[in-house]
Write a protein that holds these residues in place. Structure first.
Motif, short mmCIF file in Angstrom:
data_model
loop_
_atom_site.label_atom_id
_atom_site.label_comp_id
_atom_site.label_asym_id
_atom_site.label_seq_id
_atom_site.Cartn_x
_atom_site.Cartn_y
_atom_site.Cartn_z
N GLU A 90 101.48 95.31 -122.48
CA GLU A 90 102.70 95.53 -121.53
C GLU A 90 102.37 95.36 -120.36
OE1 GLU A 90 104.04 100.03 -120.79
OE2 GLU A 90 104.78 99.51 -122.83
N THR A 91 103.15 94.71 -119.71
CA THR A 91 103.24 94.49 -118.16
C THR A 91 104.37 94.62 -117.47
OG1 THR A 91 101.94 93.29 -116.54
CG2 THR A 91 103.08 92.10 -118.39
N TYR A 92 104.51 94.19 -116.29
CA TYR A 92 105.61 93.92 -115.67
C TYR A 92 105.85 92.59 -115.01
CZ TYR A 92 106.56 98.86 -116.09
OH TYR A 92 106.88 100.19 -116.78
N SER A 93 107.01 92.00 -115.23
CA SER A 93 107.39 90.70 -114.58
C SER A 93 108.38 90.89 -113.22
CB SER A 93 107.66 89.79 -115.33
OG SER A 93 107.67 88.29 -115.01
N PRO A 94 108.15 90.23 -112.41
CA PRO A 94 107.14 89.34 -111.84
C PRO A 94 106.07 90.44 -111.26
CG PRO A 94 108.68 89.16 -110.25
CD PRO A 94 109.09 90.12 -111.29
N ASN A 95 104.86 89.41 -111.16
CA ASN A 95 103.60 90.38 -110.51
C ASN A 95 103.89 90.01 -108.92
OD1 ASN A 95 101.42 91.95 -111.69
ND2 ASN A 95 101.23 90.00 -113.10
N PHE A 96 103.53 91.05 -107.96
CA PHE A 96 103.76 90.94 -106.68
C PHE A 96 102.47 90.66 -105.93
CE2 PHE A 96 108.07 93.67 -106.34
CZ PHE A 96 108.61 92.45 -106.94
N TYR A 97 102.46 89.51 -105.02
CA TYR A 97 101.38 89.30 -104.36
C TYR A 97 101.62 89.48 -102.72
CZ TYR A 97 99.27 87.23 -108.50
OH TYR A 97 98.74 87.15 -109.61
N TYR A 98 101.36 90.70 -102.32
CA TYR A 98 101.96 90.92 -101.11
C TYR A 98 101.20 90.26 -99.73
CZ TYR A 98 103.25 94.75 -104.30
OH TYR A 98 103.65 95.51 -105.15
N LYS A 99 99.88 89.90 -99.74
CA LYS A 99 99.25 89.48 -98.48
C LYS A 99 98.39 88.48 -99.22
CE LYS A 99 97.13 90.58 -94.08
NZ LYS A 99 98.37 89.92 -93.17
N ASN A 100 98.40 87.12 -98.69
CA ASN A 100 97.55 86.33 -99.36
C ASN A 100 97.50 84.93 -98.22
OD1 ASN A 100 98.16 87.29 -102.19
ND2 ASN A 100 100.04 86.79 -101.37
N THR A 101 96.31 84.16 -98.68
CA THR A 101 95.94 83.10 -97.80
C THR A 101 95.57 82.00 -98.63
OG1 THR A 101 95.16 84.46 -95.82
CG2 THR A 101 94.13 81.88 -96.08
N ARG A 102 96.08 80.59 -98.46
CA ARG A 102 95.60 79.50 -99.28
C ARG A 102 95.37 78.39 -98.39
NH1 ARG A 102 99.28 75.43 -100.11
NH2 ARG A 102 101.56 75.95 -99.76
N ILE A 103 94.61 77.33 -98.84
CA ILE A 103 94.40 76.17 -98.69
C ILE A 103 94.71 75.23 -99.85
CG2 ILE A 103 92.99 76.41 -96.47
CD1 ILE A 103 90.66 75.64 -97.99
N THR A 104 95.39 73.85 -99.57
CA THR A 104 95.47 73.23 -100.80
C THR A 104 95.32 71.64 -100.23
OG1 THR A 104 97.23 74.38 -101.81
CG2 THR A 104 97.28 72.05 -102.39
N GLY A 105 94.71 70.89 -101.08
CA GLY A 105 94.53 69.56 -100.76
C GLY A 105 94.96 68.73 -102.30
N VAL A 106 95.67 67.46 -101.79
CA VAL A 106 96.47 66.66 -102.66
C VAL A 106 95.70 65.52 -102.60
CG1 VAL A 106 98.42 65.63 -103.65
CG2 VAL A 106 98.62 67.87 -102.36
N PHE A 107 95.07 65.10 -103.90
CA PHE A 107 94.21 63.87 -104.05
C PHE A 107 94.78 62.85 -105.17
CE2 PHE A 107 91.44 67.31 -102.67
CZ PHE A 107 90.82 66.70 -101.72
N THR A 108 94.69 61.54 -104.67
CA THR A 108 94.91 60.59 -106.07
C THR A 108 93.90 60.84 -107.11
OG1 THR A 108 93.66 58.91 -104.93
CG2 THR A 108 95.93 59.05 -104.35
N ALA A 109 94.18 60.39 -108.23
CA ALA A 109 93.28 60.64 -109.22
C ALA A 109 93.49 59.46 -110.40
CB ALA A 109 93.06 61.96 -109.84
#
Length: 332
Positions: A90-109
């Motif tokens: 049993e859970t609730y949707s959606p889950n909330f993410y209040y304060k976050n940081t990210r870095i993303t790299g997009v690469f060929t493969a």
């Protein structure tokens, strides 16, 4: 037209879905960092005693968040209604993410390698985007979830960028279309996390390839870094370092990241997260993200993809997110 020119036609390109066991905003009186053991679908899961998950099981009142983290703007979350769902627990949707940081790299493969890693049922529904002959795209994202319904944790996401279910892939044109709509699709390959709560919820509720391993998030004036430990050897597996870009955009931007997957019974499902990016920047400078590989399992996996040039880097020091529980995939 080069691959970088293709991607430049779109806006933020992010395909990573979706997520330190003690929350950054600890509950009052939680000085000893003690834990509670809770049951999730038969798994005994340690969580910070008095933390958000211990008290509210993914459904904390926004008034509590406002009291404990008065610096966070909660106006967007006020527009989203949570629903009780059965995700194997049993859970609730959606889950909330209040304060976050990210870095993303997009690469060929290597495109053939990417196809070989996808279940046949998924391949019959979505296609890896072929950016040019024999080459697809993967997104490698490092997340620091500073404060969320699941307390706080770090996560590394490796995903294949794909077409939308039921739609043919037109390579660069599909990529341009997803960029223009800020609606991205992918298939998740790897998803290590550093709390058991994040692992169990992700495996049971989403059937995602999560495992538990130490992940350390650090930053200085110029960069942020994530060190991932190999869960088998205990040695450093992979270090991801991203530059702190200048000229951050401050206007609010909503981005949807969706994924296709199989549930525990082999049935097609899809889930998605909507992110509210509050500050962000990107570059095509190859030096903006550095991967320090080793002989660890995740590093070896990355090497097997025959990664090529990094075609885009995204630095998002401040974003919020709502992650929805997957549902059966129905293609019209």
């Amino acid at each position: 037209m080069t691959i970088k020119e293709i991607i430049a036609k779109g806006s933020a390109l992010t395909l990573a879905l979706t997520i330190s066991a003690v929350p950054a905003y600890a509950a009052a009186g939680d000085k000893d960092q003690s834990i509670s053991i809770i049951d999730i679908a038969g798994h005994e899961v340690p969580v910070p005693k008095g933390g958000l998950y211990d008290r509210y099981r993914s459904n904390p009142p926004l008034s509590v968040i406002a009291q404990e983290a008065p610096d966070i703007d909660l106006s967007w979350f006020e527009t989203i209604k949570k629903e009780k769902v059965d995700a194997g627990f049993e859970t609730y949707s959606p889950n909330f993410y209040y304060k976050n940081t990210r870095i993303t790299g997009v690469f060929t493969a290597d495109l053939d390698r990417l196809k070989a890693l996808m279940p046949q049922a998924v391949l019959e529904t979505v296609e890896p985007l072929q950016i040019f002959p024999g080459r697809g795209l993967v997104a490698l994202t490092a997340y620091a979830y500073h404060y969320c319904d699941n307390d706080s944790y770090n996560e590394i996401a490796l995903s294949i960028i794909t077409s939308e279910p039921g739609e043919s892939s037109w390579g660069p044109f599909t990529l341009i279309g997803q960029s223009a709509s800020k609606d991205y699709w992918g298939y998740v390959l790897k998803l290590p996390v550093d709390t058991e709560l994040a692992r169990v919820r992700g495996v049971v509720g989403y059937n995602l390839p999560k495992w538990l391993t130490p992940i350390t998030y650090t930053q200085d004036a110029d960069a942020i870094s994530f060190e991932i430990i190999d869960s088998n050897s205990g040695k450093t597996d992979l270090v991801i370092t991203g530059e702190k870009l200048d000229d951050l955009s401050r206007g609010e931007e909503l981005v949807t990241n969706s994924f296709t997957n199989l549930d525990a019974h082999g049935q097609l499902i899809s889930g998605y997260a909507v992110s509210r990016q509050l500050s962000y920047a990107s570059t095509m400078n190859d030096d903006a993200m550095t991967l320090t590989l080793s002989d660890g399992s995740l590093s070896q996996y990355l090497k097997s993809l025959d990664l090529g040039e990094m075609v885009k880097y995204e630095y998002v020091p401040d974003f919020q997110s709502a992650l929805y529980t997957p549902k059966p995939l129905n293609i019209q």
